[in-house]
Design a protein around this motif. Structure first.
Motif, PDB file in Angstrom:
ATOM      1  N   GLU A 175       0.836  -1.206   0.000  1.00 21.28           N
ATOM      2  CA  GLU A 175       0.000   0.000   0.000  1.00 21.28           C
ATOM      3  C   GLU A 175       0.868   1.252   0.000  1.00 21.28           C
ATOM      4  O   GLU A 175       0.586   2.228  -0.711  1.00 21.28           O
ATOM      5  CB  GLU A 175      -0.907  -0.032   1.232  1.00 21.28           C
ATOM      6  N   LYS A 176       1.946   1.232   0.772  1.00 17.51           N
ATOM      7  CA  LYS A 176       2.851   2.380   0.809  1.00 17.51           C
ATOM      8  C   LYS A 176       3.542   2.586  -0.533  1.00 17.51           C
ATOM      9  O   LYS A 176       3.623   3.713  -1.054  1.00 17.51           O
ATOM     10  CB  LYS A 176       3.903   2.171   1.900  1.00 17.51           C
ATOM     11  N   ARG A 177       4.043   1.510  -1.136  1.00 17.21           N
ATOM     12  CA  ARG A 177       4.731   1.635  -2.429  1.00 17.21           C
ATOM     13  C   ARG A 177       3.784   2.124  -3.515  1.00 17.21           C
ATOM     14  O   ARG A 177       4.177   2.925  -4.384  1.00 17.21           O
ATOM     15  CB  ARG A 177       5.342   0.284  -2.823  1.00 17.21           C
ATOM     16  N   ASP A 178       2.545   1.667  -3.488  1.00 15.77           N
ATOM     17  CA  ASP A 178       1.556   2.152  -4.453  1.00 15.77           C
ATOM     18  C   ASP A 178       1.336   3.650  -4.280  1.00 15.77           C
ATOM     19  O   ASP A 178       1.220   4.400  -5.260  1.00 15.77           O
ATOM     20  CB  ASP A 178       0.228   1.415  -4.270  1.00 15.77           C
ATOM     21  N   TYR A 179       1.272   4.092  -3.045  1.00 17.28           N
ATOM     22  CA  TYR A 179       1.054   5.517  -2.750  1.00 17.28           C
ATOM     23  C   TYR A 179       2.229   6.350  -3.263  1.00 17.28           C
ATOM     24  O   TYR A 179       2.043   7.406  -3.882  1.00 17.28           O
ATOM     25  CB  TYR A 179       0.890   5.689  -1.245  1.00 17.28           C
ATOM     26  N   GLN A 330       6.690  15.290  -3.198  1.00 19.77           N
ATOM     27  CA  GLN A 330       7.941  14.596  -3.470  1.00 19.77           C
ATOM     28  C   GLN A 330       8.763  14.369  -2.209  1.00 19.77           C
ATOM     29  O   GLN A 330       9.421  13.343  -2.062  1.00 19.77           O
ATOM     30  CB  GLN A 330       8.751  15.389  -4.505  1.00 19.77           C
ATOM     31  N   ARG A 331       8.707  15.314  -1.278  1.00 19.36           N
ATOM     32  CA  ARG A 331       9.362  15.094   0.006  1.00 19.36           C
ATOM     33  C   ARG A 331       8.685  13.947   0.739  1.00 19.36           C
ATOM     34  O   ARG A 331       9.343  13.092   1.352  1.00 19.36           O
ATOM     35  CB  ARG A 331       9.320  16.362   0.874  1.00 19.36           C
ATOM     36  N   TYR A 335      10.333  10.408   2.091  1.00 16.05           N
ATOM     37  CA  TYR A 335      10.237   9.929   3.467  1.00 16.05           C
ATOM     38  C   TYR A 335       9.639   8.528   3.519  1.00 16.05           C
ATOM     39  O   TYR A 335      10.121   7.653   4.260  1.00 16.05           O
ATOM     40  CB  TYR A 335       9.376  10.880   4.302  1.00 16.05           C
ATOM     41  N   LEU A 336       8.587   8.296   2.743  1.00 18.29           N
ATOM     42  CA  LEU A 336       7.964   6.973   2.732  1.00 18.29           C
ATOM     43  C   LEU A 336       8.901   5.920   2.160  1.00 18.29           C
ATOM     44  O   LEU A 336       8.935   4.774   2.644  1.00 18.29           O
ATOM     45  CB  LEU A 336       6.668   7.016   1.923  1.00 18.29           C
ATOM     46  N   ASP A 337       9.672   6.286   1.151  1.00 12.58           N
ATOM     47  CA  ASP A 337      10.631   5.350   0.556  1.00 12.58           C
ATOM     48  C   ASP A 337      11.669   4.880   1.565  1.00 12.58           C
ATOM     49  O   ASP A 337      12.196   3.765   1.450  1.00 12.58           O
ATOM     50  CB  ASP A 337      11.339   6.007  -0.638  1.00 12.58           C
ATOM     51  N   GLY A 338      11.970   5.718   2.538  1.00 13.19           N
ATOM     52  CA  GLY A 338      12.992   5.371   3.520  1.00 13.19           C
ATOM     53  C   GLY A 338      12.471   4.529   4.667  1.00 13.19           C
ATOM     54  O   GLY A 338      13.234   4.219   5.596  1.00 13.19           O
ATOM     55  N   SER A 339      11.199   4.149   4.627  1.00 11.86           N
ATOM     56  CA  SER A 339      10.610   3.363   5.707  1.00 11.86           C
ATOM     57  C   SER A 339       9.985   2.091   5.153  1.00 11.86           C
ATOM     58  O   SER A 339       9.517   2.061   4.013  1.00 11.86           O
ATOM     59  CB  SER A 339       9.534   4.169   6.449  1.00 11.86           C
ATOM     60  N   PHE A 340       9.992   1.047   5.986  1.00 10.56           N
ATOM     61  CA  PHE A 340       9.345  -0.214   5.610  1.00 10.56           C
ATOM     62  C   PHE A 340       8.095  -0.365   6.466  1.00 10.56           C
ATOM     63  O   PHE A 340       8.153  -0.287   7.695  1.00 10.56           O
ATOM     64  CB  PHE A 340      10.290  -1.394   5.833  1.00 10.56           C
ATOM     65  N   THR A 349       1.027   6.136   9.925  1.00  4.89           N
ATOM     66  CA  THR A 349       1.866   6.235  11.124  1.00  4.89           C
ATOM     67  C   THR A 349       3.250   6.758  10.780  1.00  4.89           C
ATOM     68  O   THR A 349       3.812   7.604  11.493  1.00  4.89           O
ATOM     69  CB  THR A 349       1.974   4.862  11.811  1.00  4.89           C
ATOM     70  N   VAL A 350       3.810   6.269   9.684  1.00  2.00           N
ATOM     71  CA  VAL A 350       5.132   6.734   9.241  1.00  2.00           C
ATOM     72  C   VAL A 350       5.106   8.235   8.982  1.00  2.00           C
ATOM     73  O   VAL A 350       5.988   8.983   9.436  1.00  2.00           O
ATOM     74  CB  VAL A 350       5.575   5.973   7.974  1.00  2.00           C
ATOM     75  N   LEU A 351       4.099   8.714   8.257  1.00  2.00           N
ATOM     76  CA  LEU A 351       4.009  10.139   7.938  1.00  2.00           C
ATOM     77  C   LEU A 351       3.838  10.980   9.199  1.00  2.00           C
ATOM     78  O   LEU A 351       4.441  12.055   9.329  1.00  2.00           O
ATOM     79  CB  LEU A 351       2.843  10.375   6.983  1.00  2.00           C
ATOM     80  N   TYR A 352       3.032  10.509  10.114  1.00  2.00           N
ATOM     81  CA  TYR A 352       2.791  11.243  11.355  1.00  2.00           C
ATOM     82  C   TYR A 352       4.092  11.432  12.132  1.00  2.00           C
ATOM     83  O   TYR A 352       4.393  12.535  12.602  1.00  2.00           O
ATOM     84  CB  TYR A 352       1.764  10.481  12.188  1.00  2.00           C
ATOM     85  N   HIS A 353       4.871  10.361  12.247  1.00  2.00           N
ATOM     86  CA  HIS A 353       6.128  10.459  13.000  1.00  2.00           C
ATOM     87  C   HIS A 353       7.176  11.258  12.238  1.00  2.00           C
ATOM     88  O   HIS A 353       7.985  11.961  12.856  1.00  2.00           O
ATOM     89  CB  HIS A 353       6.645   9.058  13.330  1.00  2.00           C
ATOM     90  N   MET A 354       7.175  11.190  10.923  1.00  2.00           N
ATOM     91  CA  MET A 354       8.114  11.992  10.132  1.00  2.00           C
ATOM     92  C   MET A 354       7.842  13.484  10.336  1.00  2.00           C
ATOM     93  O   MET A 354       8.772  14.281  10.523  1.00  2.00           O
ATOM     94  CB  MET A 354       8.006  11.640   8.646  1.00  2.00           C
ATOM     95  N   ALA A 355       6.567  13.868  10.278  1.00  2.00           N
ATOM     96  CA  ALA A 355       6.219  15.284  10.425  1.00  2.00           C
ATOM     97  C   ALA A 355       6.594  15.810  11.804  1.00  2.00           C
ATOM     98  O   ALA A 355       6.860  17.007  11.968  1.00  2.00           O
ATOM     99  CB  ALA A 355       4.730  15.480  10.166  1.00  2.00           C
ATOM    100  N   ARG A 356       6.611  14.933  12.801  1.00  2.00           N
ATOM    101  CA  ARG A 356       6.946  15.352  14.160  1.00  2.00           C
ATOM    102  C   ARG A 356       8.438  15.290  14.462  1.00  2.00           C
ATOM    103  O   ARG A 356       8.908  15.955  15.394  1.00  2.00           O
ATOM    104  CB  ARG A 356       6.184  14.479  15.167  1.00  2.00           C
ATOM    105  N   SER A 357       9.177  14.491  13.704  1.00  2.00           N
ATOM    106  CA  SER A 357      10.576  14.280  14.051  1.00  2.00           C
ATOM    107  C   SER A 357      11.554  14.973  13.105  1.00  2.00           C
ATOM    108  O   SER A 357      12.679  15.289  13.511  1.00  2.00           O
ATOM    109  CB  SER A 357      10.888  12.775  14.076  1.00  2.00           C
ATOM    110  N   VAL A 358      11.167  15.218  11.853  1.00  2.00           N
ATOM    111  CA  VAL A 358      12.085  15.855  10.898  1.00  2.00           C
ATOM    112  C   VAL A 358      12.074  17.359  11.124  1.00  2.00           C
ATOM    113  O   VAL A 358      11.007  17.990  11.078  1.00  2.00           O
ATOM    114  CB  VAL A 358      11.674  15.526   9.446  1.00  2.00           C
ATOM    115  N   PRO A 359      13.218  17.969  11.382  1.00  2.00           N
ATOM    116  CA  PRO A 359      13.274  19.422  11.631  1.00  2.00           C
ATOM    117  C   PRO A 359      12.703  20.202  10.445  1.00  2.00           C
ATOM    118  O   PRO A 359      13.002  19.919   9.287  1.00  2.00           O
ATOM    119  CB  PRO A 359      14.775  19.690  11.802  1.00  2.00           C
TER     120      PRO A 359
END
Length: 390
Positions: A175-179, A330-331, A335-340, A349-359
């Protein structure tokens, strides 16, 4: 015991403020609200055992009817004269609809419903084109996505290259790769200034484009990685892990309490005054009414105007409708490409944590929802024999 009654008795006299407050609370929370809210799906007073099955069946039948009407609409609609030659390069907005074939619930034709609604909304834009629309068909099985095939005469459709079907991964990673594929393919084709990604069971509301345009005109959007256009109604209560809702809740109670006390004191000063005990009681009173009746229904008042839609920090759950300002799509893909992704760590969940952790990155949600989630039957998860609303 008699001594305790002697101490409590003064507070329970009919003229006592405590007794009056108790009577108002009992009348409101034990009589009036249950009578008024027992059929409201997202209220605490909703009688599930009496109404849930019948309401679920009614919604399913309504969706089935819309699906059949959408099927007839697209089967009989003439293709556009110029096909896709008029597609604008670098449009202000691209709407990419992610779709795959469903093994269950195919008669509901979710994709056809969504595309029919978008078609009608685009025609309502007048001389100015609201957006370009693209279908991203991510079906990887041996059977084709027949709804996407039917729409090829009317909208551009992109698909995975054949070699992508070879690798087998868990459903959350797929699902992530399709997105990611849909994010990148839409950008490569049209280089849009902004992008909305809808899943094929996200039915846009009538004010969809006007609200999106308003959001993009606000300064916060320039600093956003994404803006969520949907959050499940059952998770919209004030009693929730989202801290900003507590401030909203207290503020709502205080404003309504102050308005009531000022009104009453101007007409009858002897009845109620703007005193700290009265203000505290009515603040808690209105907070209780708002939570128990259902915050979802209060949010619906904001549909009066696009300017009234509220923006808050992003919530975690669900990505059926997402707005990506500028090149944020594209950003997000990077970010999604770097997560499994696995169960418990899906793309939302990946996007939520990325938005909170990436400066420097921020993510927001808009309320009320801009879409209705009509997908009773999922294309990626196990479905019950007969889906229910809750």
């Amino acid at each position: 015991m008699p001594r305790a009654m002697v101490l409590v008795a003064p507070y329970l006299r009919r003229s006592s403020a405590v007794a009056q407050a108790l009577a108002v609370s009992v009348l409101t929370f034990c009589v009036l609200l249950p009578l008024c809210c027992h059929r409201l799906l997202y209220s605490y007073f909703f009688l599930r055992s009496f109404y849930l099955d019948s309401m679920s069946e009614q919604v399913l039948q309504s969706s089935l009817q819309r699906g059949q009407e959408a099927l007839h609409f697209w089967q009989t609609a003439p293709p556009p004269v110029h096909r896709f030659r008029n597609a604008t390069r670098r449009p202000e907005l691209l709407v990419s609809v992610v779709s795959s074939r469903r093994s269950e619930g195919r008669d509901f034709h979710y994709l056809l419903q969504v595309m029919q609604r978008l078609h009608l909304l685009l025609h309502g834009c007048g001389g100015r084109r609201c957006a370009e629309v693209l279908i991203c068909d991510v079906e990887s099985g041996y059977q084709e996505n027949t709804d996407a095939k039917l729409l090829e005469r009317h909208f551009p459709v992109v698909r995975h290259p054949p070699q992508k079907f070879l690798e087998h991964v868990n459903i959350f990673e797929k699902e992530k790769r399709d997105y990611v594929f849909c994010l990148r393919r839409g950008w490569e084709l049209l280089r849009p200034q902004n992008m909305v990604v809808l899943e094929d069971d996200a039915l846009p509301g009538p004010d969809f484009f006007s609200v999106v345009r308003n959001l993009l005109g606000r300064s916060f959007s320039l600093r956003s990685l994404y803006i969520k256009l949907y959050h499940p109604e059952r998770l919209q209560h004030y009693v929730n892990p989202e801290p900003y809702r507590i401030l909203e809740w207290v503020g709502l109670g205080a404003v309504l309490a102050t308005a009531l006390l000022l009104t009453c004191s101007s007409f009858s000063p002897a009845l109620l005054t703007l005193s700290p005990p009265h203000l505290l009681f009515f603040t808690l009173y209105f907070m209780g009414v708002a939570e128990l009746a259902g915050r979802h229904y209060l949010l619906e008042v904001r549909r009066l105007s696009p300017q009234l839609y509220a923006v808050s920090p992003a919530t975690e759950c669900c990505t059926p409708a997402m707005l990506f300002p500028g090149n944020a799509s594209q950003r997000t893909a990077d970010y999604l490409d770097g997560s499994f992704c696995v169960k418990g760590n899906a793309k939302d969940t990946v996007l939520y944590h990325m938005a909170r952790s990436v400066p420097g990155e921020r993510a927001h949600s808009v309320e009320p929802n801009l879409i209705t989630h009509i997908g009773a039957y999922s294309s990626v998860r196990t479905n019950p024999a007969r889906p229910r609303l809750l």
